[in-house]
Design an enzyme around this catalytic site. Structure first.
Site, PDB file in Angstrom:
ATOM      1  N   CYS A 135       0.639  -1.230  -0.063  1.00  0.00           N
ATOM      2  CA  CYS A 135       0.038  -0.210  -0.010  1.00  0.00           C
ATOM      3  C   CYS A 135       0.614   1.077  -0.072  1.00  0.00           C
ATOM      4  O   CYS A 135       1.111   1.768   1.177  1.00  0.00           O
ATOM      5  CB  CYS A 135      -0.481  -0.479   1.360  1.00  0.00           C
ATOM      6  SG  CYS A 135      -2.071   1.621   1.308  1.00  0.00           S
ATOM      7  N   CYS A 138       0.049   3.917   1.954  1.00  0.00           N
ATOM      8  CA  CYS A 138       0.242   3.571   3.792  1.00  0.00           C
ATOM      9  C   CYS A 138       1.162   4.030   3.544  1.00  0.00           C
ATOM     10  O   CYS A 138       1.873   4.665   5.295  1.00  0.00           O
ATOM     11  CB  CYS A 138      -0.084   2.222   4.100  1.00  0.00           C
ATOM     12  SG  CYS A 138      -1.691   2.015   3.875  1.00  0.00           S
ATOM     13  N   ASP A 139       2.232   3.664   3.003  1.00  0.00           N
ATOM     14  CA  ASP A 139       4.005   3.531   3.708  1.00  0.00           C
ATOM     15  C   ASP A 139       5.116   4.075   2.426  1.00  0.00           C
ATOM     16  O   ASP A 139       6.143   3.630   3.604  1.00  0.00           O
ATOM     17  CB  ASP A 139       4.450   1.709   3.577  1.00  0.00           C
ATOM     18  CG  ASP A 139       3.441   1.123   4.719  1.00  0.00           C
ATOM     19  OD1 ASP A 139       2.929   1.112   5.733  1.00  0.00           O
ATOM     20  OD2 ASP A 139       3.361  -0.828   4.145  1.00  0.00           O
TER      21      ASP A 139
HETATM   22  C1  LIG Z   1       0.412  -4.446   5.508  1.00  0.00           C
HETATM   23  C2  LIG Z   1      -0.647  -3.237   5.611  1.00  0.00           C
HETATM   24  C3  LIG Z   1      -0.588  -1.730   6.039  1.00  0.00           C
HETATM   25  C4  LIG Z   1      -1.711  -0.606   5.916  1.00  0.00           C
HETATM   26  N1  LIG Z   1      -1.072   0.135   5.858  1.00  0.00           N
HETATM   27  C5  LIG Z   1      -2.505   0.644   6.442  1.00  0.00           C
HETATM   28  C6  LIG Z   1      -1.995   2.340   6.646  1.00  0.00           C
HETATM   29  O1  LIG Z   1      -0.762   2.961   7.650  1.00  0.00           O
HETATM   30  N2  LIG Z   1      -3.385   3.505   7.036  1.00  0.00           N
HETATM   31  C7  LIG Z   1      -4.118   3.208   6.815  1.00  0.00           C
HETATM   32  O2  LIG Z   1      -5.298   4.569   6.562  1.00  0.00           O
HETATM   33  N3  LIG Z   1      -4.687   1.555   5.634  1.00  0.00           N
HETATM   34  C8  LIG Z   1      -3.578   0.958   5.580  1.00  0.00           C
HETATM   35  N4  LIG Z   1      -4.163  -0.234   5.542  1.00  0.00           N
HETATM   36  C9  LIG Z   1      -5.698  -1.015   5.153  1.00  0.00           C
HETATM   37  C10 LIG Z   1      -6.188  -0.607   6.259  1.00  0.00           C
HETATM   38  O3  LIG Z   1      -5.835  -1.753   7.285  1.00  0.00           O
HETATM   39  C11 LIG Z   1      -7.459  -1.071   5.655  1.00  0.00           C
HETATM   40  O4  LIG Z   1      -7.950  -0.510   4.877  1.00  0.00           O
HETATM   41  C12 LIG Z   1      -8.549  -1.563   6.605  1.00  0.00           C
HETATM   42  O5  LIG Z   1      -8.023  -2.283   7.589  1.00  0.00           O
HETATM   43  C13 LIG Z   1      -9.979  -2.441   6.639  1.00  0.00           C
HETATM   44  O6  LIG Z   1     -10.441  -2.179   7.602  1.00  0.00           O
HETATM   45  P1  LIG Z   1     -11.847  -3.546   7.439  1.00  0.00           P
HETATM   46  O7  LIG Z   1     -12.153  -3.235   8.928  1.00  0.00           O
HETATM   47  O8  LIG Z   1     -13.107  -2.745   6.795  1.00  0.00           O
HETATM   48  O9  LIG Z   1     -10.896  -4.574   7.085  1.00  0.00           O
HETATM   49  P2  LIG Z   1      -9.623  -5.647   7.579  1.00  0.00           P
HETATM   50  O10 LIG Z   1      -8.980  -4.871   8.782  1.00  0.00           O
HETATM   51  O11 LIG Z   1      -9.521  -6.534   6.889  1.00  0.00           O
HETATM   52  O12 LIG Z   1     -10.779  -7.089   8.939  1.00  0.00           O
HETATM   53  C14 LIG Z   1     -12.100  -7.704   9.409  1.00  0.00           C
HETATM   54  C15 LIG Z   1     -11.854  -8.586   9.999  1.00  0.00           C
HETATM   55  O13 LIG Z   1     -13.567  -9.500   9.570  1.00  0.00           O
HETATM   56  C16 LIG Z   1     -12.048 -10.076  10.160  1.00  0.00           C
HETATM   57  N5  LIG Z   1     -13.410 -11.531   9.217  1.00  0.00           N
HETATM   58  C17 LIG Z   1     -13.303 -11.450   8.005  1.00  0.00           C
HETATM   59  N6  LIG Z   1     -13.962 -12.935   7.706  1.00  0.00           N
HETATM   60  C18 LIG Z   1     -14.719 -13.400   9.239  1.00  0.00           C
HETATM   61  C19 LIG Z   1     -15.204 -14.046   9.376  1.00  0.00           C
HETATM   62  N7  LIG Z   1     -15.714 -15.342   8.640  1.00  0.00           N
HETATM   63  N8  LIG Z   1     -15.553 -14.994  10.857  1.00  0.00           N
HETATM   64  C20 LIG Z   1     -14.996 -13.674  12.088  1.00  0.00           C
HETATM   65  N9  LIG Z   1     -14.034 -12.787  11.230  1.00  0.00           N
HETATM   66  C21 LIG Z   1     -14.048 -12.543  10.420  1.00  0.00           C
HETATM   67  C22 LIG Z   1     -10.843 -10.184   9.859  1.00  0.00           C
HETATM   68  O14 LIG Z   1     -10.072 -11.602  10.941  1.00  0.00           O
HETATM   69  C23 LIG Z   1     -11.036  -8.986  10.113  1.00  0.00           C
HETATM   70  O15 LIG Z   1     -10.048  -8.738  11.696  1.00  0.00           O
HETATM   71  C24 LIG Z   1      -2.643  -1.245   5.555  1.00  0.00           C
HETATM   72  C25 LIG Z   1      -3.232  -2.440   5.228  1.00  0.00           C
HETATM   73  C26 LIG Z   1      -2.173  -4.075   5.181  1.00  0.00           C
HETATM   74  C27 LIG Z   1      -2.471  -4.867   4.849  1.00  0.00           C
END
Ligand SMILES: Cc1cc2nc3c(=O)[nH]c(=O)nc-3n(C[C@H](O)[C@H](O)[C@H](O)COP(=O)(O)OP(=O)(O)OC[C@H]3O[C@@H](n4cnc5c(N)ncnc54)[C@H](O)[C@@H]3O)c2cc1C
Length: 308
Positions: A135, A138-139
């Site tokens: 990303c 992000c980084d």
């Molecule tokens: C390495 C990395 C670095 C990043 N750095 C940044 C940054 O610096 N700044 C920024 O803004 N964004 C960053 N991002 C992006 C950001 O983390 C995501 O956009 C954000 O976390 C999305 O949030 P979400 O809640 O939609 O989903 P997610 O964070 O993906 O959370 C989804 C959750 O659902 C759970 N889940 C899925 N399926 C099931 C199931 N069947 N049963 C129970 N639980 C389930 C998963 O375990 C997970 O905990 C980064 C991403 C990565 C991978």
């Protein structure tokens, strides 16, 4: 015995899920979050988040996730650590089947997120955060005035390369074909950037590293010739996979399997909302996931009031 019926069940405890939980619980809704791992989702994979407002020194993803969980639980939201295995979103109440039993709710907020696609190359996972990233938004700042490469040829790879060209000294774009799939609006400005060099018909063959990434070996996809490039960072921008498989057949998905939901986060099923990375949207970040969570809780509350 009558099963407990929650006002809302949130599937996924990332920033979208826990913000939805915070807003739902503060609105007086009986709220359950089902998360299969620890709180924070994708945030837990990063050491330093610098673009979530309010943290001038940055914050590590694990702490931010844990803080979001605590905020929601302070107002009465409850977390169940379990994996959701199937759902019946058309029944009344809606049924969620997890690996530890069945749960019932008037509304469901899907916040299961998405995963960056990996190259699947040796040492890739151990170098995440040590030169390998997914990303640029992000980084990217970690590589200010340094040399990086972006792998991919779609819109996200090209827009990542353009963003990095403004921060880094030199940006290579590694693409296995001889033209981009990205739309013109993205790739024309990138082609004009003087510090961007495109390596057509190329693929990453090997990651070179000591304690962190030092470079890559690339192979020509036409003749197999290889060469090494010294790098500080490698951004793999070959797409994401949304965690939407559970809902296929019940909820409308787009061509890339993201849940179709507009800014209200409403889906095609009444009382079911999709928040965060799992939803069709332009920018997948923590702040946009959190914003979706707040909106989803607002419309879940409205749905409950209207369907009393
Ligand atoms: C390495 C990395 C670095 C990043 N750095 C940044 C940054 O610096 N700044 C920024 O803004 N964004 C960053 N991002 C992006 C950001 O983390 C995501 O956009 C954000 O976390 C999305 O949030 P979400 O809640 O939609 O989903 P997610 O964070 O993906 O959370 C989804 C959750 O659902 C759970 N889940 C899925 N399926 C099931 C199931 N069947 N049963 C129970 N639980 C389930 C998963 O375990 C997970 O905990 C980064 C991403 C990565 C991978």
């Amino acid at each position: 015995m009558m099963e407990k019926i929650y006002d809302t069940i949130i599937i996924g405890g990332g920033p979208a899920g826990y913000t939805a939980a915070l807003y739902a619980a503060r609105a007086g809704l009986d709220t359950l979050i089902i998360e299969k791992f620890s709180a924070g989702g994708q945030m837990t994979q990063t050491q330093l988040i610098e673009n979530y407002p309010g943290f001038s020194e940055g914050i590590d993803g694990f702490t931010l996730g844990d803080n979001m969980k605590k905020s929601a639980e302070t107002f009465g939201a409850v977390t169940e650590t379990a994996e959701v295995l199937s759902v019946d979103l058309l029944s009344t109440p809606k049924r969620i089947t997890a690996d530890n039993g069945d749960y019932f709710a008037k509304t469901v907020i899907i916040a299961t997120g998405a995963e960056h696609k990996h190259l699947g190359i040796e040492h890739e996972d151990e170098l995440i955060g040590r030169g390998v990233g997914y990303c640029a938004a992000c980084d990217g700042m970690m590589y200010r005035k340094k040399t990086v490469a972006v792998v991919g040829g779609g819109n996200s790879a090209v827009s990542d390369a353009l963003l990095l060209s403004r921060i880094c000294e030199k940006v290579y774009v590694i693409h296995r074909r001889d033209s981009f799939r990205a739309s013109k609006v993205y790739h024309e400005p990138m082609m004009k950037a003087e510090n961007v060099e495109i390596l057509w018909n190329s693929k990453v063959d090997e990651l070179l590293f000591d304690r962190k990434l030092t470079g890559i070996k690339i192979a020509d996809t036409q003749n197999g010739d290889t060469r090494e490039i010294a790098l500080d960072g490698l951004f793999i921008s070959i797409g994401r996979t949304p965690e939407s498989g559970l809902f296929e057949g019940q909820i409308e998905l787009d061509a890339n399997k993201y849940i179709v939901a507009e800014e209200t986060t409403r889906t095609n099923i009444g009382g079911v909302f999709a928040a965060g990375d799992v939803r069709t949207k332009a920018l997948r970040q923590i702040v946009t996931a959190a914003a979706d969570g707040a909106v989803a809780a607002y419309f879940a509350e409205e749905y409950i009031t209207e369907n009393k």
